[in-house]
Structures are given as structure tokens and as C-alpha cells.
Scaffold this active site. Sequence first.
Site, PDB file in Angstrom:
ATOM      1  N   ASN A   1       0.878  -1.167   0.000  1.00  0.00           N
ATOM      2  CA  ASN A   1       0.000   0.000   0.000  1.00  0.00           C
ATOM      3  C   ASN A   1       0.921   1.224   0.000  1.00  0.00           C
ATOM      4  O   ASN A   1       1.415   1.636   1.042  1.00  0.00           O
ATOM      5  CB  ASN A   1      -0.882  -0.052   1.250  1.00  0.00           C
ATOM      6  CG  ASN A   1      -1.897   1.073   1.290  1.00  0.00           C
ATOM      7  OD1 ASN A   1      -1.855   1.979   0.467  1.00  0.00           O
ATOM      8  ND2 ASN A   1      -2.795   1.007   2.253  1.00  0.00           N
TER       9      ASN A   1
ATOM     10  N   LYS B   1       3.181   0.978   3.205  1.00  0.00           N
ATOM     11  CA  LYS B   1       2.914  -0.134   4.123  1.00  0.00           C
ATOM     12  C   LYS B   1       3.018  -1.434   3.335  1.00  0.00           C
ATOM     13  O   LYS B   1       2.663  -1.462   2.157  1.00  0.00           O
ATOM     14  CB  LYS B   1       1.472  -0.046   4.661  1.00  0.00           C
ATOM     15  CG  LYS B   1       1.220   1.132   5.574  1.00  0.00           C
ATOM     16  CD  LYS B   1      -0.198   1.028   6.141  1.00  0.00           C
ATOM     17  CE  LYS B   1      -0.710   2.400   6.494  1.00  0.00           C
ATOM     18  NZ  LYS B   1      -2.132   2.500   6.646  1.00  0.00           N
TER      19      LYS B   1
ATOM     20  N   ARG C   1      -2.557  -2.227  -3.476  1.00  0.00           N
ATOM     21  CA  ARG C   1      -3.765  -1.438  -3.304  1.00  0.00           C
ATOM     22  C   ARG C   1      -3.613  -0.195  -4.183  1.00  0.00           C
ATOM     23  O   ARG C   1      -2.656   0.560  -4.035  1.00  0.00           O
ATOM     24  CB  ARG C   1      -3.891  -1.023  -1.846  1.00  0.00           C
ATOM     25  CG  ARG C   1      -5.085  -0.177  -1.620  1.00  0.00           C
ATOM     26  CD  ARG C   1      -5.185   0.187  -0.172  1.00  0.00           C
ATOM     27  NE  ARG C   1      -6.494   0.733   0.062  1.00  0.00           N
ATOM     28  CZ  ARG C   1      -7.006   0.899   1.257  1.00  0.00           C
ATOM     29  NH1 ARG C   1      -6.322   0.539   2.301  1.00  0.00           N
ATOM     30  NH2 ARG C   1      -8.193   1.408   1.390  1.00  0.00           N
TER      31      ARG C   1
ATOM     32  N   HIS D   1     -12.691   2.835  -0.297  1.00  0.00           N
ATOM     33  CA  HIS D   1     -12.798   1.788   0.741  1.00  0.00           C
ATOM     34  C   HIS D   1     -13.537   0.549   0.223  1.00  0.00           C
ATOM     35  O   HIS D   1     -14.128  -0.192   1.011  1.00  0.00           O
ATOM     36  CB  HIS D   1     -13.563   2.291   1.995  1.00  0.00           C
ATOM     37  CG  HIS D   1     -12.823   3.296   2.816  1.00  0.00           C
ATOM     38  ND1 HIS D   1     -13.456   4.365   3.402  1.00  0.00           N
ATOM     39  CD2 HIS D   1     -11.521   3.382   3.180  1.00  0.00           C
ATOM     40  CE1 HIS D   1     -12.576   5.088   4.078  1.00  0.00           C
ATOM     41  NE2 HIS D   1     -11.385   4.512   3.952  1.00  0.00           N
TER      42      HIS D   1
ATOM     43  N   LEU E   1     -14.990   3.285   9.547  1.00  0.00           N
ATOM     44  CA  LEU E   1     -14.617   4.501  10.279  1.00  0.00           C
ATOM     45  C   LEU E   1     -13.176   4.399  10.767  1.00  0.00           C
ATOM     46  O   LEU E   1     -12.879   3.743  11.766  1.00  0.00           O
ATOM     47  CB  LEU E   1     -15.559   4.685  11.482  1.00  0.00           C
ATOM     48  CG  LEU E   1     -17.062   4.571  11.182  1.00  0.00           C
ATOM     49  CD1 LEU E   1     -17.874   4.660  12.468  1.00  0.00           C
ATOM     50  CD2 LEU E   1     -17.499   5.639  10.197  1.00  0.00           C
TER      51      LEU E   1
ATOM     52  N   ARG F   1     -10.650  15.486   7.435  1.00  0.00           N
ATOM     53  CA  ARG F   1     -11.415  15.888   6.243  1.00  0.00           C
ATOM     54  C   ARG F   1     -12.826  16.314   6.642  1.00  0.00           C
ATOM     55  O   ARG F   1     -13.452  15.678   7.500  1.00  0.00           O
ATOM     56  CB  ARG F   1     -11.497  14.726   5.251  1.00  0.00           C
ATOM     57  CG  ARG F   1     -10.236  14.530   4.458  1.00  0.00           C
ATOM     58  CD  ARG F   1     -10.319  13.295   3.584  1.00  0.00           C
ATOM     59  NE  ARG F   1      -9.392  12.272   4.038  1.00  0.00           N
ATOM     60  CZ  ARG F   1      -9.412  10.998   3.653  1.00  0.00           C
ATOM     61  NH1 ARG F   1     -10.305  10.586   2.788  1.00  0.00           N
ATOM     62  NH2 ARG F   1      -8.537  10.147   4.121  1.00  0.00           N
TER      63      ARG F   1
ATOM     64  N   MET G   1      -9.634   9.763  17.496  1.00  0.00           N
ATOM     65  CA  MET G   1     -10.880   9.551  18.221  1.00  0.00           C
ATOM     66  C   MET G   1     -10.655   9.196  19.694  1.00  0.00           C
ATOM     67  O   MET G   1     -11.423   9.596  20.561  1.00  0.00           O
ATOM     68  CB  MET G   1     -11.683   8.453  17.518  1.00  0.00           C
ATOM     69  CG  MET G   1     -13.110   8.386  17.925  1.00  0.00           C
ATOM     70  SD  MET G   1     -13.987   9.960  17.688  1.00  0.00           S
ATOM     71  CE  MET G   1     -14.547   9.816  16.010  1.00  0.00           C
TER      72      MET G   1
ATOM     73  N   GLY H   1     -10.770   1.352  12.517  1.00  0.00           N
ATOM     74  CA  GLY H   1     -10.265   1.571  13.882  1.00  0.00           C
ATOM     75  C   GLY H   1     -11.329   2.083  14.837  1.00  0.00           C
ATOM     76  O   GLY H   1     -11.437   1.614  15.981  1.00  0.00           O
ATOM     77  N   ILE H   2     -12.145   3.043  14.397  1.00  0.00           N
ATOM     78  CA  ILE H   2     -13.194   3.591  15.260  1.00  0.00           C
ATOM     79  C   ILE H   2     -14.373   2.619  15.328  1.00  0.00           C
ATOM     80  O   ILE H   2     -14.880   2.294  16.411  1.00  0.00           O
ATOM     81  CB  ILE H   2     -13.677   4.967  14.728  1.00  0.00           C
ATOM     82  CG1 ILE H   2     -12.509   5.964  14.708  1.00  0.00           C
ATOM     83  CG2 ILE H   2     -14.846   5.493  15.544  1.00  0.00           C
ATOM     84  CD1 ILE H   2     -12.793   7.240  13.914  1.00  0.00           C
ATOM     85  N   GLY H   3     -14.803   2.145  14.168  1.00  0.00           N
ATOM     86  CA  GLY H   3     -15.974   1.258  14.109  1.00  0.00           C
ATOM     87  C   GLY H   3     -15.782  -0.026  14.900  1.00  0.00           C
ATOM     88  O   GLY H   3     -16.714  -0.541  15.512  1.00  0.00           O
TER      89      GLY H   3
ATOM     90  N   ASN I   1     -13.679  -0.402  17.510  1.00  0.00           N
ATOM     91  CA  ASN I   1     -13.243  -0.235  18.909  1.00  0.00           C
ATOM     92  C   ASN I   1     -14.053   0.722  19.759  1.00  0.00           C
ATOM     93  O   ASN I   1     -13.916   0.718  20.972  1.00  0.00           O
ATOM     94  CB  ASN I   1     -11.783   0.238  18.935  1.00  0.00           C
ATOM     95  CG  ASN I   1     -10.842  -0.789  18.354  1.00  0.00           C
ATOM     96  OD1 ASN I   1     -10.748  -1.899  18.859  1.00  0.00           O
ATOM     97  ND2 ASN I   1     -10.179  -0.445  17.268  1.00  0.00           N
TER      98      ASN I   1
ATOM     99  N   GLU J   1      -8.468  -5.665   4.908  1.00  0.00           N
ATOM    100  CA  GLU J   1      -8.216  -5.214   3.531  1.00  0.00           C
ATOM    101  C   GLU J   1      -6.987  -5.887   2.925  1.00  0.00           C
ATOM    102  O   GLU J   1      -7.019  -6.326   1.773  1.00  0.00           O
ATOM    103  CB  GLU J   1      -8.029  -3.693   3.521  1.00  0.00           C
ATOM    104  CG  GLU J   1      -9.334  -2.962   3.804  1.00  0.00           C
ATOM    105  CD  GLU J   1      -9.109  -1.495   4.116  1.00  0.00           C
ATOM    106  OE1 GLU J   1      -8.542  -1.191   5.167  1.00  0.00           O
ATOM    107  OE2 GLU J   1      -9.503  -0.659   3.295  1.00  0.00           O
TER     108      GLU J   1
END
Length: 392
Positions: free
Chosen positions: A9, A16, A88, A177, A205, A237, A280, A327-329, A331, A380
Site C-alpha cells: 500500500n 505499508k 492497493r 474503501h 470509520l 477531512r 478519536m 479503527g473507530i468502528g 473499537n 483489507e
Amino acid sequence: MSQNILVINAGSSSLKFSLFDMKQQTETASGLAERLGSDEAALTVKWPGGQTSQALPDSAYGSVLTLSIAVLTQQQLLERLPLVIGHRVVHGGEFFTDPVIITDAVIDRIRRCIPLAPLHNPANLAGIEALAALYPDIAQVAVFDTAFHQSLPAKAFLYAVPYRLYEQHQVRRYGFHGVSHQYVAAEAAARLGISAQHGIISAHLGNGCSACAVANGQSMDTTMGMTPLEGLVMGTRSGDVDPGLHQFLQQQEGWDLDTVTNMLNKESGMLGLSGLSNDMRTLEAAANEGVERAQLALAVFCFRLARHIGGLATSLRQFDALVFTGGIGENSGFIRSKVVENLAIFGFALDPDLNAQNGNAGGLISTGPGPRVMVVNTKEELMIARAALALI
Ligand code: ADP
């Protein structure tokens, strides 16, 4: 014999990689080269039970990848050459609906999409070219962030601007995504035993955020548009703003278009609203301590997401599940509960204990007869590895 697959990526200032053994379906190592192009450029490679970090004197992708491969070889993580390399690629325009083996013609098309993703596609191409030079005999596969959304109907992908702009410059909504939305929706449908016919809304998220309506495995609508700036509130953003904002700011602040675009991409979202952070975890902690602007930013984030989910439901015939990922969704029980609270009209029955634990074994965090709420961890890189393996 192991089946190594390398997944790359390549971003504008980071690269990455993940190394998978597809026999075991496990990640054997991963690496992150960050702050490329600066004096602080550094490479970290991790594997089960160890990691190593070092400064990068040369940020060229070829040098970064040569060093990464040297570390993998030194740690005996890459005893055999990769079978295939998966990349990717952010923007495939209207050219690509599926992963493809990279040929000169594919490279030409990725290049033709550069105007649509001026930061991302050149970096993706540089990664492809560097690996082609290092491993000329190994096949490379491109997996596009936009491909899954090529099933969007025209009513969902067209902007209401003169049609000539679509015909001449491909001005339209593409969505991103895609690898993640496709995977988590399919996974949720399989876990619910509704693989054949389903209506699912997935919310990815992370630092970037998007949501997607998936009907029977096909993307029907999504919140990101021609670029990954449209839609939800994100880390830095803005998501949707009135297009009239640009001229207003030109008049009031004397800003040119580059300044406005930079502000919308890098200084807005949760960072802009809170004035504190784009992260977050930091914002939730601050909100708990009573910091008002952090509380406000969280409220806007959750309301805007809920409002988009309501809109995405327009594209479904049935609504089986709302799936959270990223990460947000994956955790944040707090964000999930606030979003669901804003969507009372759908009759979700969130289970507070399951939500606090980020889901049960199957990912369910709701009870009752209404649409389910689920947490499904996105994969992913593994999906890119599987797509690459399937093509050779
Ligand atoms: P990227 O889009 O760069 O892949 P991630 O999917 O890793 O990013 O998501 C990063 C975001 O996830 C950050 O805002 C981070 O604060 C958030 N996050 C990670 N863990 C938690 C947690 N336990 N609670 C709330 N937010 C979290």
C-alpha cells in the site's frame, strides 16, 4: 511449502506492506515506512514475537523496498520469493470493476486516472514500478479502492452538474474503501446466513470514513464521491460542505482554491471542529473530562454519520444489518451507541454489554427482531492477497 504473497500500500508519504502465508491464511510480517521524503523517514517491520525500526537515509520506494526485503530475509520470514505481489490502488476510474494482473495497458490506465487522484495514484504507480524492477519475473496484481462501487446506478453516481463534465472529464461519484465494504458486508451476510439476498449498510470509520449500501453483494450507493473528501466527517477531512463555501472563503479570507482544498482535507473534520486532535481516542477522553469542543465534534460526527446511513437506506429493499468496521468502528462502543441512538427510527436494539465488548463471537451487538447491528473487523490486506492469489 509456504505460499508467500506480498501486499503493498504505497501512499504519498508512507509505504505499508504485509507478507502473508496463504497456506495458513496468516500474516507473517508487516511493515510501515513513514515520513518518506523528510529527515525523519523511518522503517518499522513487525512479525509475531519481534520488531525492528531504523532510519531511512533514502526515501525512494526502490530503496525502501530493498531494505524491507533485506529485513524480512534476515529474520527468515521470506525464505521463498513471493508468488505474486498485490497492490492497493486508490483510483481505477471507470476502467476497473475487478482486480487485474498488472500489464503495460493497466499501468497506462492507472496513469490516466491520475487527475482524479493526484496524490495517490502516482505513489501507487511508483510502488508498482519499484517492485517490477526488483522482481521482474513475479506477477503483480492491482486491487482498486473504487472497483466495488462500479455497480452504483447512474442515479447514485451522477452529480447534478452539466452532463458534458461527466462525458468529457468523468466527473462523477466513484466511492472508495471498496475492498473493506465488500469484505465486511459479505462477512456479515455469511454470519447471518443471508448470503443470497440481503441489504446491509457498512460504516468504515478510520482516519478516512465512508459508508456504503450493499444489496446482495453489490454496492448501490456510498458516501465518498469523485474524491475521498465527500460524505462523512473524518479525522481531518470535512466531508460534505456547501460548494458555495469556496467562493465565500475566497471573498472573506482572500484564499485561493489550493488553500481551501488544503483546509478541507487537512485542517477540518474532527481536528477542525475540536481544535484538539483528529484521533478519536484523544477526543473521547477529552469529552469525558468535559471538554466542550470535543463533545461537540463527537456529536457532529455521529449525527452526520447517522444522517448518511438514513440516506443510504434509500438504496435498499430490505435492511438486515448495520455493520461497523475500521479503527473507530471496531473499537468505539461510544460512537456506535450514539450513531444507533440517532437512528431510532430503524428500531435497532443495541445490547449495551455486547457493544461494550465490541461484539460477540459472530460480531453481533444487538438483540431483537429489527435490523441487526454488528462489528466486523476489516481485513483489507488479506483480501488483496486473496484477490492476487486468485488471479495467478
Ligand atoms: P486508517 O484509516 O489510517 O487505517 P484506522 O482504521 O486504524 O485508521 O483508525 C484510526 C482511528 O481509530 C483513530 O481515530 C483512532 O483514535 C481510532 N481508534 C482506535 N482505537 C480506538 C478506541 N479504542 N476507541 C476509539 N477510537 C479508536
